[in-house]
Design an enzyme around this catalytic site. Structure first.
Site, mmCIF file in Angstrom:
data_model
loop_
_atom_site.group_PDB
_atom_site.id
_atom_site.type_symbol
_atom_site.label_atom_id
_atom_site.label_comp_id
_atom_site.label_asym_id
_atom_site.label_seq_id
_atom_site.Cartn_x
_atom_site.Cartn_y
_atom_site.Cartn_z
ATOM 1 N N LEU A 9 3.666 4.105 1.255
ATOM 2 C CA LEU A 9 3.955 4.721 2.555
ATOM 3 C C LEU A 9 2.762 5.543 3.030
ATOM 4 O O LEU A 9 2.740 6.755 2.934
ATOM 5 C CB LEU A 9 5.219 5.593 2.471
ATOM 6 C CG LEU A 9 6.521 4.853 2.220
ATOM 7 C CD1 LEU A 9 7.700 5.809 2.329
ATOM 8 C CD2 LEU A 9 6.703 3.682 3.156
ATOM 9 N N HIS A 10 1.747 4.843 3.533
ATOM 10 C CA HIS A 10 0.614 5.531 4.159
ATOM 11 C C HIS A 10 1.018 5.878 5.586
ATOM 12 O O HIS A 10 2.195 5.764 5.954
ATOM 13 C CB HIS A 10 -0.659 4.689 4.080
ATOM 14 C CG HIS A 10 -0.555 3.352 4.739
ATOM 15 N ND1 HIS A 10 -0.732 3.174 6.084
ATOM 16 C CD2 HIS A 10 -0.254 2.125 4.234
ATOM 17 C CE1 HIS A 10 -0.572 1.902 6.385
ATOM 18 N NE2 HIS A 10 -0.272 1.241 5.282
ATOM 19 N N LEU A 11 0.107 6.309 6.427
ATOM 20 C CA LEU A 11 0.449 6.899 7.724
ATOM 21 C C LEU A 11 1.299 6.008 8.631
ATOM 22 O O LEU A 11 2.301 6.459 9.170
ATOM 23 C CB LEU A 11 -0.835 7.321 8.460
ATOM 24 C CG LEU A 11 -0.615 8.099 9.752
ATOM 25 C CD1 LEU A 11 0.221 9.340 9.502
ATOM 26 C CD2 LEU A 11 -1.945 8.463 10.367
ATOM 27 N N ALA A 20 4.865 5.394 7.179
ATOM 28 C CA ALA A 20 5.541 6.701 7.124
ATOM 29 C C ALA A 20 5.980 7.112 8.522
ATOM 30 O O ALA A 20 7.095 7.615 8.712
ATOM 31 C CB ALA A 20 4.616 7.751 6.519
ATOM 32 N N THR A 39 0.816 -1.220 0.000
ATOM 33 C CA THR A 39 0.000 0.000 0.000
ATOM 34 C C THR A 39 0.849 1.270 0.000
ATOM 35 O O THR A 39 0.320 2.363 0.185
ATOM 36 C CB THR A 39 -0.938 0.017 1.220
ATOM 37 O OG1 THR A 39 -0.151 -0.135 2.400
ATOM 38 C CG2 THR A 39 -1.965 -1.092 1.129
#
Length: 87
Positions: free
Chosen positions: A14-16, A19, A12
């Site tokens: 670098l989502h929250l 990250a 997916t």
């Protein structure tokens, strides 16, 4: 200054959560840490900068570390990314 390229393996991107994990690793070091993505650069210690880069699976980043612990920082970042950043 040391640099290394690494490919993002997270399905997916670098989502929250990944990250945030990347920033946590970067903040453990005194060195100035940035990464290049395309023509843009971002601060690896800032979650907003990492999220703003909109990095997806398969994207290649070039990390640049400059400072007293640059090699250790670079090695830790690459290891964290290759391990999936906690995902």
């Amino acid at each position: 200054m040391v640099t290394r390229k690494v490919v993002i393996k997270n399905p997916t991107g670098l989502h929250l959560r990944p990250a945030g994990n990347l920033c946590k690793v970067a903040m453990n070091y005194k060195s100035h840490i940035t990464f290049m993505y395309g023509q843009n650069s971002a601060n690896a210690k800032s979650v907003l900068s990492v999220l703003g880069a909109c990095i997806k699976c398969g994207d290649e980043l070039e990390f640049k570390c400059e400072g007293p612990d640059e090699q250790e920082a670079l090695d830790a970042l690459v290891a964290a990314i290759e391990s999936g950043l906690g995902e």
